[in-house]
Design a protein around this motif. Structure first.
Motif, PDB file in Angstrom:
ATOM      1  N   GLY A  54       0.334  14.618  -1.873  1.00 48.09           N
ATOM      2  CA  GLY A  54      -1.141  15.320  -1.799  1.00 48.09           C
ATOM      3  C   GLY A  54      -1.257  15.028  -0.262  1.00 48.09           C
ATOM      4  N   ASN A  55      -0.820  14.387   0.453  1.00 41.64           N
ATOM      5  CA  ASN A  55      -1.380  14.334   1.201  1.00 41.64           C
ATOM      6  C   ASN A  55      -0.474  15.574   3.015  1.00 41.64           C
ATOM      7  N   ASP A  56       0.059  16.313   2.088  1.00 34.92           N
ATOM      8  CA  ASP A  56       0.980  17.620   2.991  1.00 34.92           C
ATOM      9  C   ASP A  56       1.557  16.100   4.070  1.00 34.92           C
ATOM     10  N   LEU A  57       2.814  16.181   3.286  1.00 33.54           N
ATOM     11  CA  LEU A  57       3.822  15.418   4.258  1.00 33.54           C
ATOM     12  C   LEU A  57       4.935  16.169   5.169  1.00 33.54           C
ATOM     13  N   GLY A  58       5.146  17.135   3.873  1.00 33.65           N
ATOM     14  CA  GLY A  58       6.001  18.259   4.686  1.00 33.65           C
ATOM     15  C   GLY A  58       7.045  18.089   3.918  1.00 33.65           C
ATOM     16  N   ASP A  59       7.679  17.115   3.363  1.00 34.43           N
ATOM     17  CA  ASP A  59       8.753  17.273   2.367  1.00 34.43           C
ATOM     18  C   ASP A  59       9.131  15.886   1.242  1.00 34.43           C
ATOM     19  N   ASN A  60       9.552  16.357   0.754  1.00 32.65           N
ATOM     20  CA  ASN A  60       9.120  15.007  -0.575  1.00 32.65           C
ATOM     21  C   ASN A  60      10.565  14.087   0.191  1.00 32.65           C
ATOM     22  N   TRP A  61      11.120  14.566   1.123  1.00 29.82           N
ATOM     23  CA  TRP A  61      12.028  12.892   1.541  1.00 29.82           C
ATOM     24  C   TRP A  61      10.944  11.850   2.370  1.00 29.82           C
ATOM     25  N   VAL A  62       9.887  12.574   3.103  1.00 26.02           N
ATOM     26  CA  VAL A  62       8.905  11.479   3.131  1.00 26.02           C
ATOM     27  C   VAL A  62       9.109  10.558   2.262  1.00 26.02           C
ATOM     28  N   MET A  63       8.207  11.219   0.636  1.00 29.71           N
ATOM     29  CA  MET A  63       8.030  10.614   0.200  1.00 29.71           C
ATOM     30  C   MET A  63       8.959   9.295  -0.858  1.00 29.71           C
ATOM     31  N   LEU A  64      10.322   9.664  -1.016  1.00 28.14           N
ATOM     32  CA  LEU A  64      11.224   8.804  -1.340  1.00 28.14           C
ATOM     33  C   LEU A  64      11.432   7.434   0.172  1.00 28.14           C
ATOM     34  N   TYR A  65      11.552   8.221   1.727  1.00 25.33           N
ATOM     35  CA  TYR A  65      11.475   7.430   2.302  1.00 25.33           C
ATOM     36  C   TYR A  65      10.679   6.088   2.196  1.00 25.33           C
ATOM     37  N   TYR A  66       9.596   6.714   1.817  1.00 27.80           N
ATOM     38  CA  TYR A  66       7.966   5.931   1.303  1.00 27.80           C
ATOM     39  C   TYR A  66       8.909   4.934   0.484  1.00 27.80           C
ATOM     40  N   PHE A  67       9.423   5.245  -0.658  1.00 31.22           N
ATOM     41  CA  PHE A  67       9.920   3.867  -2.017  1.00 31.22           C
ATOM     42  C   PHE A  67      10.342   3.654  -1.672  1.00 31.22           C
ATOM     43  N   LEU A  68      11.769   4.154  -0.940  1.00 33.07           N
ATOM     44  CA  LEU A  68      12.609   3.205  -0.582  1.00 33.07           C
ATOM     45  C   LEU A  68      12.069   1.577   0.226  1.00 33.07           C
ATOM     46  N   ALA A  69      11.056   2.149   0.835  1.00 29.84           N
ATOM     47  CA  ALA A  69      10.701   1.174   1.692  1.00 29.84           C
ATOM     48  C   ALA A  69       9.990  -0.187   1.069  1.00 29.84           C
ATOM     49  N   PHE A  70       9.399   0.538  -0.058  1.00 33.02           N
ATOM     50  CA  PHE A  70       8.371  -0.177  -0.810  1.00 33.02           C
ATOM     51  C   PHE A  70       9.481  -1.695  -1.328  1.00 33.02           C
ATOM     52  N   SER A  71      10.357  -0.427  -2.097  1.00 33.78           N
ATOM     53  CA  SER A  71      11.275  -1.138  -2.922  1.00 33.78           C
ATOM     54  C   SER A  71      11.962  -2.624  -2.043  1.00 33.78           C
ATOM     55  N   MET A  72      12.282  -1.915  -0.951  1.00 30.97           N
ATOM     56  CA  MET A  72      13.415  -3.228  -0.173  1.00 30.97           C
ATOM     57  C   MET A  72      12.083  -4.221   0.216  1.00 30.97           C
TER      58      MET A  72
ATOM     59  N   PHE B  54       6.858  -1.176   3.336  1.00 27.77           N
ATOM     60  CA  PHE B  54       7.872  -1.914   3.263  1.00 27.77           C
ATOM     61  C   PHE B  54       6.289  -3.433   3.015  1.00 27.77           C
ATOM     62  N   LEU B  55       5.509  -3.741   3.816  1.00 28.90           N
ATOM     63  CA  LEU B  55       4.893  -4.430   4.233  1.00 28.90           C
ATOM     64  C   LEU B  55       3.969  -4.530   2.614  1.00 28.90           C
ATOM     65  N   MET B  56       3.908  -3.487   1.776  1.00 31.14           N
ATOM     66  CA  MET B  56       3.508  -3.899   0.601  1.00 31.14           C
ATOM     67  C   MET B  56       3.962  -4.255  -0.224  1.00 31.14           C
ATOM     68  N   GLY B  57       5.294  -3.797  -0.323  1.00 36.14           N
ATOM     69  CA  GLY B  57       6.489  -3.676  -1.267  1.00 36.14           C
ATOM     70  C   GLY B  57       6.368  -5.552  -1.370  1.00 36.14           C
ATOM     71  N   ILE B  58       6.720  -6.310   0.065  1.00 34.76           N
ATOM     72  CA  ILE B  58       7.022  -7.271  -0.233  1.00 34.76           C
ATOM     73  C   ILE B  58       4.946  -8.232  -0.716  1.00 34.76           C
ATOM     74  N   GLY B  59       3.634  -8.031  -0.184  1.00 34.65           N
ATOM     75  CA  GLY B  59       2.550  -8.665  -1.130  1.00 34.65           C
ATOM     76  C   GLY B  59       2.767  -8.324  -2.734  1.00 34.65           C
ATOM     77  N   VAL B  60       3.074  -7.318  -3.205  1.00 38.25           N
ATOM     78  CA  VAL B  60       3.413  -7.399  -4.718  1.00 38.25           C
ATOM     79  C   VAL B  60       4.253  -8.176  -4.502  1.00 38.25           C
ATOM     80  N   ALA B  61       5.664  -8.696  -4.613  1.00 36.04           N
ATOM     81  CA  ALA B  61       6.395  -9.501  -5.025  1.00 36.04           C
ATOM     82  C   ALA B  61       5.812 -10.272  -4.766  1.00 36.04           C
ATOM     83  N   ILE B  62       4.943 -11.076  -4.075  1.00 37.27           N
ATOM     84  CA  ILE B  62       4.577 -12.072  -3.560  1.00 37.27           C
ATOM     85  C   ILE B  62       3.275 -12.338  -4.735  1.00 37.27           C
ATOM     86  N   LEU B  63       2.306 -11.037  -5.097  1.00 33.81           N
ATOM     87  CA  LEU B  63       1.742 -11.239  -5.888  1.00 33.81           C
ATOM     88  C   LEU B  63       2.694 -11.942  -7.789  1.00 33.81           C
ATOM     89  N   THR B  64       3.257 -10.838  -7.400  1.00 37.36           N
ATOM     90  CA  THR B  64       4.487 -11.061  -8.100  1.00 37.36           C
ATOM     91  C   THR B  64       4.764 -12.683  -9.158  1.00 37.36           C
TER      92      THR B  64
END
Length: 756
Positions: free
Chosen positions: A127-145, A64-74
């Protein structure tokens, strides 16, 4: 069709940036290279962006913070280019919400970056052994938000504060514009620039993301009134820029609060954003004088940088800087290695060796083990601790009792220091178990975020915050941030003065561990130990006389008037691990000022110090031991296949010589150490057996979730490790070579046990 695309506003803005704003485009180019793992891979820079960590975990909040950072740079990019080039397109002034229209049409570069970044971090996390793809979707939504919230706030501000041409001039002019009136000369300059032939634009993207033709009657609007619309926008942009800078300054007062220690990549984004906006402001006001002004400013800062109000030395915590500086001359160095002094120090260490020897009741003398660990940041620290824990597991800690000396550099020393401290505590406190995995977790916890954050909010400005240690005041800097975070990660077990180890070392309860750091003034080593080790700085017999150049300086004797025993042990460790630009070089109280940095530049493997110790005490070792076992812990492969070379391109011809020096520095030191070891092994009256451990992830295969075999990822040279990197380091103990080395140590332990 192609003509319409070419004359569209987004394409014309892109061409304008490539032609006129290459500095801003370069910032994006660097970030593209980082996230595509083309820049800084060895140092682990891409992983700060692809696997951000906040509050010691990669989580929804960190993305989520990374999403803020990219938005600030943009937004910094949009604001800067709008201020510089917005008035070149006068049709914007008659649109409703002109700045927001500009941002939409100016989004080709940021949009491509967003797409590439999302694909890159999803691929990395896969490749980080997250267990399932839902975690990646979780991260994607956080970044987008995070990005959507940031864009929403900023665009909302402009939607309510910026007025279009017809609203602005339907009544009175905005009061703020009258209060912030441009000078006549500046207004005329902008008016003349607007009348220049602008890039021809035939269509633009609307707020509904549809192309619309530019009004053909734009010339009938008064240029002076169009300028006021742009100036109103510039004023609001200025407020946002000032707000961002003020926020950074305020964060500087809370930089030690964990919740305010932003992910390192976010700090980099904010830094780039501020630099981008400052560059835009300077370019806007100075125009053709920008380059001259920047060069002049740099020269002025450089000139005043050694004045007291700007030159704040990075001090060694615990030392007394109030006394007169120690004289740093050749004559003084010669005094410190007087024959009587050398004899006194050797006598003390022979007593220490006797105390160590008296612990063993073998029928024949015991073997002496010496551990030498290489530098390599957190990678080497974790690898060193893992090897020492495996050694401790041999015969329930019996083998470790034979280790009388630990040497090394940088991260290797940190791993040795933590293990030695836990081992010391375990002798009197059953709650401490040297082979517990909890210490691996502590040592591999992120130590980089507070350093980069401190660089952003403190060290790039004038440092003005102090802290007290041992009743003395010191300025806070990146070195303080490193020590504080490392101290918290390891639950403060190493937060003690140098002298606190004197008794345990003297009694032979724990190994000796001289910490060496490189003196940048003349290339000598500064040897830090609770017992003076002047004998490491010169030959035993002194046959070369005055022509011999002293190789090291004994810390305790040189700074005898500055309370050397009060030196914070964490500071000593940091001095040995001072990686350029990450932690600052330390200035010591001498005249001229002695400055130190990472000892890895001199001997990254600690083997030179180990062999010199053996050389000095060879008579004692021959009489009281059955030989020496030198255990080396490397963070790299010792013998690698010779790479194939292809005819170089022109650019490669320019940079290959420097790249070869850097890439071969490890090999150069390895060969030098091999020569020294061979010479010592053949000339000493006892055997020096070498048992080598090396971190070589390519030699270890792992199985991914689909059952395919893949090489383990090599950990980067950094103070922060990803989950994949930690796994790569810890599992490397299972390579064939490391298994064989550990088996050899078991055999040595059994041989000594049979002599009891």
């Amino acid at each position: 069709m192609l003509h319409k695309i070419w004359k569209s506003f987004p394409i014309q803005l892109l061409m304008l940036h490539l032609k006129k704003n290459l500095t801003l485009v370069l910032v994006w180019g660097i970030l593209f290279g980082v996230i595509l793992q083309k820049i800084g891979v060895t140092l682990g820079i891409p992983f700060l962006f692809l696997d951000p960590e906040y509050l010691h975990s990669v989580s929804w909040l960190s993305f989520f913070l990374m999403g803020i950072g990219v938005a600030i740079l943009t937004m910094a990019f949009h604001m800067t280019t709008y201020i510089l080039d917005g008035r070149r397109f006068p049709f914007l002034a008659i649109l409703d919400r002109p700045f927001i229209h500009f941002c939409i049409n100016n989004s080709i570069i940021p949009a491509v970056f967003y797409l590439v970044y999302i694909l890159a971090f999803l691929n990395f996390q896969n490749g980080n052994d997250l267990g399932d793809n839902w975690v990646m979707l979780y991260y994607f939504l956080a970044f987008s938000m995070g990005s959507l919230v940031t864009f929403g706030v900023i665009f909302g501000y402009f939607a309510f504060t910026n007025k279009g041409f017809f609203i602005l001039f339907s009544g009175s002019v905005d009061k703020r514009l009258r209060r912030v009136r441009l000078t006549r000369s500046r207004a005329m300059t902008q008016y003349r620039e607007m009348r220049k032939e602008p890039p021809r634009v035939e269509s633009f993207l609307t707020l509904q993301l549809r192309f619309k033709k530019v009004r053909s009657d734009i010339s009938r609007f008064e240029a002076a009134k169009l300028l006021k619309v742009f100036n109103q926008n510039h004023l609001n942009l200025f407020f946002i820029q000032i707000f961002l800078i003020v926020v950074v300054l305020i964060l500087g007062f809370f930089k030690e609060v964990p919740v305010f220690q932003l992910p390192a990549a976010l700090s980099v984004m904010i830094l780039f954003s501020i630099l981008m906006m400052v560059f835009g402001a300077v370019s806007f006001w100075l125009r053709s004088w920008t380059t001259i002004a920047i060069i002049g400013f740099a020269l002025v800062i450089n000139y005043f940088s050694n004045f007291d109000f700007l030159n704040r030395p990075h001090e060694a915590f615990g030392l007394n800087y109030q006394n007169e500086p120690a004289e740093y001359t050749l004559e003084r160095l010669e005094e410190l290695v007087h024959p009587d002094t050398l004899a006194k120090d050797r006598a003390i260490f022979k007593q220490i060796l006797d105390n160590w020897r008296d612990q063993f009741t073998y029928s024949i003398p015991p073997k002496m083990l010496i551990v030498a660990s290489s530098g390599g940041g957190q990678r080497s620290a974790l690898w060193t601790l893992k090897i020492l824990q495996e050694m401790y597991a041999i015969d329930n800690g019996e083998l470790i009792r034979h280790v009388e000396l630990m040497t090394g550099a940088s991260g290797g020393v940190l791993g040795e220091a933590l293990f030695r401290e836990i081992y010391l505590r375990s002798l009197t406190d059953a709650e401490f178990h040297p082979d517990s995995s909890i210490y691996l977790d502590q040592l591999s916890t992120d130590n980089l975020n507070p350093i980069i954050f401190t660089l952003l909010v403190n060290d790039l400005l004038i440092r003005n915050q102090y802290f007290e240690y041992n009743d003395r005041k010191y300025l806070k800097d990146r070195g303080f941030a490193f020590e504080k975070q490392f101290n918290e990660n390891t639950e403060k077990v190493l937060d003690k003065p140098l002298s606190s180890y004197a008794k345990a070392e003297f009694k032979g309860e724990i190994p000796l561990m001289p910490i060496s750091t490189l003196i940048t003034n003349d290339g000598r080593k500064l040897v830090i130990s609770p017992h003076s080790m002047s004998f490491l700085g010169t030959s035993i017999q002194g046959l070369t006389g005055e022509n011999e150049k002293l190789q090291s300086v004994d810390f305790r004797r040189f700074f005898a008037e500055h309370d050397p025993d009060d030196l914070r042990f964490l500071t000593a460790l940091r001095m040995s691990a001072t990686f350029p630009f990450i932690t600052p070089n330390v200035q010591l109280p001498s005249d001229p000022i002695m400055e130190t940095m990472d000892t890895g530049l001199s001997d990254n493997f600690g083997i030179q110090d180990a062999l010199r110790f053996i050389y000095v005490f060879q008579d004692w070792i021959e009489t009281n031991t059955s030989g020496v076992v030198l255990v080396t812990i490397r963070d790299s492969e010792k013998s690698m296949e010779i790479p194939e070379t292809l005819p170089p391109k022109i650019a490669q011809k320019l940079f290959t010589p420097l790249r070869n020096i850097y890439s071969n520095w490890d090999n150069i030191q390895t060969i030098q150490n091999e020569v020294l070891h061979n010479y010592m092994n053949e000339s000493m009256p006892f055997k020096i057996e070498k048992v080598e451990f090396e971190y070589n992830p390519e030699a270890l295969q792992s199985e991914d979730l689909s059952g395919n075999q893949q090489n383990m990822q090599r950990a980067s040279l950094n103070w922060r490790l990803t989950a994949r990197e930690k796994k790569s380091i810890l599992e490397n103990i299972n390579t064939p070579k490391n298994k064989a080395a550990m088996q050899r140590l078991r055999e040595i332990s059994q041989e000594m046990a049979s002599n009891q």
